[in-house]
Design an enzyme around this catalytic site. Structure first.
Site, PDB file in Angstrom:
ATOM      1  N   GLY A   1     -34.781  -4.299 -22.565  1.00 20.28           N
ATOM      2  CA  GLY A   1     -33.262  -4.298 -22.856  1.00 20.28           C
ATOM      3  C   GLY A   1     -33.022  -4.562 -24.087  1.00 20.28           C
ATOM      4  O   GLY A   1     -34.053  -4.640 -25.211  1.00 20.28           O
ATOM      5  N   SER A   2     -32.037  -5.136 -24.521  1.00 19.71           N
ATOM      6  CA  SER A   2     -31.451  -5.371 -25.929  1.00 19.71           C
ATOM      7  C   SER A   2     -32.187  -6.487 -26.526  1.00 19.71           C
ATOM      8  O   SER A   2     -32.021  -6.663 -27.685  1.00 19.71           O
ATOM      9  CB  SER A   2     -30.046  -5.548 -26.036  1.00 19.71           C
ATOM     10  OG  SER A   2     -29.225  -4.251 -25.565  1.00 19.71           O
TER      11      SER A   2
END
Length: 484
Positions: free
Chosen positions: A216-217
């Site tokens: 993810g981020s």
């Protein structure tokens, strides 16, 4: 001597010679093969005829040995708080062999290692009973407890490192298991192990080392490092070329941001602060797949890591343009272990130097003499000190006034990055909550942490790296800092 007697004598001589040849062949040529044969019970009886050495944390053993009453194997392994330490130690079973440190360091723990040859020889003359040596780990007991307690009844994992040395300070995985329940060789032990193997929640899976997740981020930290290292941007506060909306290359699909956040042409600092998908997706596309792979590789992706326990390889793939853009924000085929993302955070915290992760500090002979001491080793230099310090500023903004405020520690500089990773067909499954971070003191950073949480019981809208994972990372960092 008459002829028949000579023949009998010759025949007997041949038999004696054949017996000598056979005996020497078995004793010397096939000795190792026979000793290793799984059906040679004498070897197994000797193996468990004495107490096994211990695995040490904070100067005290987290393992032990107890006498058995229902087997010709005299001693079996026990653990103190087995579920908490199982992801570190692995198991040692009379019936099912061993895993992880218990397996890799088996020679020291049993006393059979060549490193202990002098001790074994000396004990033959002194008459002392044979015992195993000890393995001294780098683990921090308070940090491990904070990680294990923080994960609680959720699926997930925590990996914490000392960025300056590579020492592993915490390695937690939940749900976990107690290795003591199948340390023997009875039917009860066999049934206990089978129950664990059939558990759909996979308690014997070491999620910190052997499970890869879409990061993810949190991966945007790597993409930012790639942009700085390749000169795509040099000033973290200058505007980027990031239109809103931004269409994925070779596609009609628009890359979306979460919520109403200021992402159009946002600077690197602001883009990381608010976790702008459009900025980092386009950045990955502008850099191209080859440069993104090169940067990920420098952080340890696409290769197995040995601690000495093997960690699965994290993957940044060769891919087409739209998939590379998505991989640049930690989605698509991009996958990472929690250890890998702790390595990313530690390299940033250590001014660009990535140290080799390790969790065996020393090996001790049975008399506690040190026979091995680990020497720290630099694994790579993913980015320059100047660029690492720029990424530090960005990550510290995330915690001070961004999506990672739940990781703030009074009086301590903390840098971090949140992540909420989508998974499942068309993102149908509940996302994973990620957080990577480091704490910084006047003498540098003593701890970097990665946390991933799979919370199947939470409401989908409540799952975020800042909400679920950051508080766990904060407590792990605080435990390390409090012990300094």
């Amino acid at each position: 001597m008459n002829k028949p007697l000579r023949r009998i004598a010759l025949f007997c001589g041949i038999l004696v010679l054949a017996l000598l040849v056979r005996t020497n062949y078995i004793q010397y040529v096939r000795a190792d093969e026979l000793n290793a044969n799984e059906h040679n019970r004498r070897v197994q009886i000797e193996r468990y005829a004495h107490e096994r050495g211990n695995i040490i944390v904070d100067g005290a053993p987290v393992t032990g040995s107890v006498e058995t009453t229902d087997s010709d194997f005299q001693y079996k392994r026990v653990w103190k708080n087995g579920p908490m330490w199982a992801p570190v130690t692995g198991y040692s079973s009379q019936a099912f062999d061993s895993s992880q440190l218990e397996s890799i360091e088996d020679g020291i723990l049993t006393g059979n290692s060549d490193q202990l040859f002098f001790d074994r020889t000396l004990s033959m003359f002194t008459g002392e009973r044979k015992t195993g040596g000890n393995v001294v780990t780098t683990l921090d007991g308070a940090a491990q407890k904070a990680a294990f307690k923080g994960l609680g009844d959720k699926k997930g994992a925590v990996a914490a490192l000392d960025p300056q040395t590579g020492a592993i300070l915490a390695l937690a995985s939940t749900p976990s298991y107690d290795p003591s329940v199948f340390a023997g060789n009875s039917m009860k032990d066999s049934d206990a192990r089978q129950k664990l193997l059939q558990d759909k929640d996979k308690p014997m899976l070491n999620r910190a080392l052997r499970e890869t997740y879409p990061p993810g981020s949190t991966f945007k930290v790597v993409t930012a490092a790639a942009a700085l290292e390749n000169g795509l941007y040099t000033d973290i506060d200058e505007e980027t070329d990031s239109p809103l909306p931004w269409r994925l290359p070779l596609s009609t699909n628009l890359l979306q941001n979460e919520g109403n956040i200021p992402c159009e042409n946002a600077s690197l600092r602001e883009a990381l602060r608010w976790s702008c998908n459009t900025v980092f997706g386009k950045m990955s596309n502008d850099l191209g797949n080859a440069k993104m792979i090169e940067q990920a590789d420098k952080f340890g992706f696409n290769q197995e890591v040995f601690t000495p326990v093997r960690a699965d390889a994290s993957v940044y793939p060769k891919d087409n343009q739209p998939q590379n853009a998505m991989a640049g924000i930690g989605q698509a085929s991009n996958r990472a272990t929690p250890l890998q993302m702790a390595m990313v955070a530690s390299a940033i915290a250590n001014d660009g130097k990535l140290m080799q992760p390790y969790m065996v500090a020393q090996r001790q002979a049975p008399n506690l003499d040190v026979i091995y001491t680990h020497e720290k080793e630099q694994l790579s230099q993913p980015l320059s000190a100047e660029n690492a310090q720029k990424v530090q500023q960005m990550m510290e903004t995330v915690v001070a006034d961004g999506t990672g405020t739940n990781a703030q520690i009074d009086g301590v500089t903390v840098g971090g990055k949140t992540g909420t990773a989508q998974h499942g067909l068309n993102n149908s499954e509940k996302p994973y909550a990620w957080f990577i971070s480091y704490a910084k003191t006047d003498s540098g950073s003593p701890v970097a942490v990665a946390v991933v949480v799979e919370d199947g019981n939470a409401n989908r809208d409540d799952i975020s790296g800042g909400g679920l994972a950051a508080p766990i990372a904060k407590n792990v960092m605080k435990a390390v800092l409090d012990g300094k």
